[in-house]
Write a protein that holds these residues in place. Structure first.
Motif, PDB file in Angstrom:
ATOM      1  N   UNK A   1       0.774  -1.136   0.070  1.00  0.00           N
ATOM      2  CA  UNK A   1       0.068   0.051   0.058  1.00  0.00           C
ATOM      3  C   UNK A   1       0.706   1.217  -0.144  1.00  0.00           C
ATOM      4  N   UNK A   2       1.942   1.310   0.960  1.00  0.00           N
ATOM      5  CA  UNK A   2       2.816   2.497   0.783  1.00  0.00           C
ATOM      6  C   UNK A   2       3.456   2.806  -0.341  1.00  0.00           C
ATOM      7  N   UNK A   3       3.989   1.667  -0.878  1.00  0.00           N
ATOM      8  CA  UNK A   3       4.853   1.725  -2.056  1.00  0.00           C
ATOM      9  C   UNK A   3       4.013   2.348  -3.331  1.00  0.00           C
ATOM     10  N   UNK A   4       2.678   1.765  -3.414  1.00  0.00           N
ATOM     11  CA  UNK A   4       1.874   1.722  -4.700  1.00  0.00           C
ATOM     12  C   UNK A   4       1.244   3.382  -4.574  1.00  0.00           C
ATOM     13  N   UNK A   5       1.273   3.591  -3.511  1.00  0.00           N
ATOM     14  CA  UNK A   5       0.723   5.082  -3.283  1.00  0.00           C
ATOM     15  C   UNK A   5       1.813   6.075  -3.678  1.00  0.00           C
ATOM     16  N   UNK A   6       2.932   5.804  -3.149  1.00  0.00           N
ATOM     17  CA  UNK A   6       4.135   6.799  -3.398  1.00  0.00           C
ATOM     18  C   UNK A   6       4.475   6.960  -4.917  1.00  0.00           C
ATOM     19  N   UNK A   7       4.515   5.865  -5.392  1.00  0.00           N
ATOM     20  CA  UNK A   7       4.829   5.484  -6.887  1.00  0.00           C
ATOM     21  C   UNK A   7       3.890   6.103  -7.806  1.00  0.00           C
ATOM     22  N   UNK A   8       2.478   5.884  -7.372  1.00  0.00           N
ATOM     23  CA  UNK A   8       1.523   6.468  -8.265  1.00  0.00           C
ATOM     24  C   UNK A   8       1.633   8.076  -8.043  1.00  0.00           C
ATOM     25  N   UNK A   9       1.812   8.657  -6.940  1.00  0.00           N
ATOM     26  CA  UNK A   9       1.830  10.027  -6.815  1.00  0.00           C
ATOM     27  C   UNK A   9       3.161  10.581  -7.595  1.00  0.00           C
ATOM     28  N   UNK A  10       4.274   9.749  -7.373  1.00  0.00           N
ATOM     29  CA  UNK A  10       5.438  10.418  -8.057  1.00  0.00           C
ATOM     30  C   UNK A  10       5.259  10.282  -9.515  1.00  0.00           C
ATOM     31  N   UNK A  11       4.605   9.206 -10.025  1.00  0.00           N
ATOM     32  CA  UNK A  11       4.179   8.953 -11.527  1.00  0.00           C
ATOM     33  C   UNK A  11       3.293  10.051 -12.093  1.00  0.00           C
ATOM     34  N   UNK A  12       2.414  10.920 -11.106  1.00  0.00           N
ATOM     35  CA  UNK A  12       1.560  11.931 -11.803  1.00  0.00           C
ATOM     36  C   UNK A  12       2.530  13.143 -11.775  1.00  0.00           C
ATOM     37  N   UNK A  13       3.544  13.477 -10.905  1.00  0.00           N
ATOM     38  CA  UNK A  13       4.213  14.599 -11.200  1.00  0.00           C
ATOM     39  C   UNK A  13       5.098  14.379 -12.389  1.00  0.00           C
ATOM     40  N   UNK A  14       5.710  13.428 -12.592  1.00  0.00           N
ATOM     41  CA  UNK A  14       6.697  12.972 -13.632  1.00  0.00           C
ATOM     42  C   UNK A  14       5.617  13.193 -15.075  1.00  0.00           C
ATOM     43  N   UNK A  15       4.301  12.759 -14.997  1.00  0.00           N
ATOM     44  CA  UNK A  15       3.601  12.940 -16.277  1.00  0.00           C
ATOM     45  C   UNK A  15       3.336  14.398 -16.475  1.00  0.00           C
ATOM     46  N   UNK A  16       3.032  15.311 -15.682  1.00  0.00           N
ATOM     47  CA  UNK A  16       2.716  16.587 -15.551  1.00  0.00           C
ATOM     48  C   UNK A  16       4.249  17.230 -16.278  1.00  0.00           C
ATOM     49  N   UNK A  17       5.192  16.786 -15.757  1.00  0.00           N
ATOM     50  CA  UNK A  17       6.492  17.519 -16.431  1.00  0.00           C
ATOM     51  C   UNK A  17       6.440  17.053 -17.963  1.00  0.00           C
ATOM     52  N   UNK A  18       6.290  15.809 -18.217  1.00  0.00           N
ATOM     53  CA  UNK A  18       6.336  15.335 -19.514  1.00  0.00           C
ATOM     54  C   UNK A  18       5.540  15.869 -20.450  1.00  0.00           C
ATOM     55  N   UNK A  19       4.210  16.186 -19.870  1.00  0.00           N
ATOM     56  CA  UNK A  19       3.111  16.828 -20.560  1.00  0.00           C
ATOM     57  C   UNK A  19       3.347  18.226 -20.905  1.00  0.00           C
ATOM     58  N   UNK A  20       4.193  19.024 -20.109  1.00  0.00           N
ATOM     59  CA  UNK A  20       4.364  20.200 -20.676  1.00  0.00           C
ATOM     60  C   UNK A  20       5.242  20.330 -21.894  1.00  0.00           C
ATOM     61  N   UNK A  21       5.999  19.447 -22.209  1.00  0.00           N
ATOM     62  CA  UNK A  21       7.025  19.363 -23.151  1.00  0.00           C
ATOM     63  C   UNK A  21       6.330  18.643 -24.523  1.00  0.00           C
ATOM     64  N   UNK A  22       5.653  17.559 -24.197  1.00  0.00           N
ATOM     65  CA  UNK A  22       5.009  16.864 -25.544  1.00  0.00           C
ATOM     66  C   UNK A  22       3.504  16.890 -25.404  1.00  0.00           C
ATOM     67  N   UNK A  23       2.843  17.382 -24.708  1.00  0.00           N
ATOM     68  CA  UNK A  23       1.426  17.617 -24.822  1.00  0.00           C
ATOM     69  C   UNK A  23       0.514  16.916 -24.241  1.00  0.00           C
TER      70      UNK A  23
END
Length: 206
Positions: free
Chosen positions: A174-196
C-alpha cells in the motif's frame, strides 16, 4: 315668379356625410406565389388553360407549369439513413497528484485485503489436501537425526504466522503503490508540458 330651372341637386354642405365606396375583400401579402399563380399567374394560367384546351391539355396542368422552379421540391434520392457516430479527440494535459494519490491509496488497500484473503484460502485448501503434513514429514526425516526430530514445517507455516506475514507484505505494498503513483503523476505533468500529453479519441455508442 315661377322657377324655370327645374329640379336641382342638393347642395353639398361642409361636414355632411359623404357616400363611401363599396368595400373590397382584403388580400394579405404573400411571400411566395399562390398555387394558382396569384392574380398575374392566374391570368396566365387561364390563358395557358385556354391554349392547353386547344392543344389537348387542361388548364390546371398549364397553370402548374407556370409556377417557378424553386417552389417545386424534388424528392431526395440516396439519403443517408445510418446514424453517424460522433467522435471527439481529447488530450490529457495534466493529472492532479492529490487525486491520483487518493485513488491509488484506495486501490492499494483493496489489493492488500484481497492478498490476505487469498493467502488464507490457499493455506486452508493446502492443509485440507494434506500438503503440509506430507511435505513436513519428508523434511523432518531429511533433516532429523537420532537426537532431534528435524525441521517442523507445520508449526513454522501455521495459519496465524502466514496471515501476519501476508499482512506485512500488504501494508508495504500500500505504501509503495501510493508513493509511486503520486510520483508518476508529477513526472507525467512534467512530460506533458513538453510533448502535450496523451491524446484520446472518444466515440459515442451506436
Amino acid at each position: 315668379m315661377t322657377d324655370t330651372r327645374g329640379q336641382q341637386p342638393p347642395f353639398d354642405t361642409y361636414g355632411a356625410e359623404q357616400p363611401k365606396p363599396a368595400a373590397q375583400p382584403y388580400h394579405p401579402p404573400q411571400a411566395y406565389p399562390s398555387p394558382g399563380g396569384g392574380t398575374h399567374a392566374g391570368g396566365t394560367g387561364g390563358t395557358g388553360g385556354t391554349q392547353g384546351g386547344q392543344h389537348g391539355f387542361t388548364g390546371p396542368a398549364a397553370g402548374t407549369a407556370g409556377e417557378p422552379a424553386s417552389a417545386v421540391r424534388l424528392p431526395r434520392t440516396g439519403a443517408r439513413t445510418t446514424p453517424r457516430t460522433r467522435k471527439a479527440r481529447l488530450r490529457v494535459a495534466k493529472a492532479d497528484p492529490w487525486s491520483v494519490m487518493k485513488v491509488s491509496f484506495l486501490l492499494s488497500i483493496a489489493l492488500g485485503v484481497c492478498t490476505v484473503v487469498a493467502a488464507a484460502v490457499l493455506w486452508m485448501v493446502m492443509d485440507a489436501m494434506g500438503v503440509f503434513s506430507t511435505v513436513g514429514g519428508t523434511i523432518s526425516e531429511a533433516t532429523g537425526s537420532n537426537e532431534s526430530n528435524g525441521f517442523d514445517l507445520q508449526s513454522f507455516l501455521s495459519l496465524p504466522r502466514v496471515l501476519i506475514f501476508t499482512s506485512v507484505i500488504a501494508v508495504i505494498d500500500v505504501v509503495l503503490a501510493t508513493a509511486l503513483s503520486t510520483l508518476g503523476a508529477f513526472i507525467y505533468n512534467l512530460s506533458a508540458g513538453f510533448v502535450g500529453g496523451v491524446e484520446l479519441t472518444l466515440a459515442e455508442d451506436e
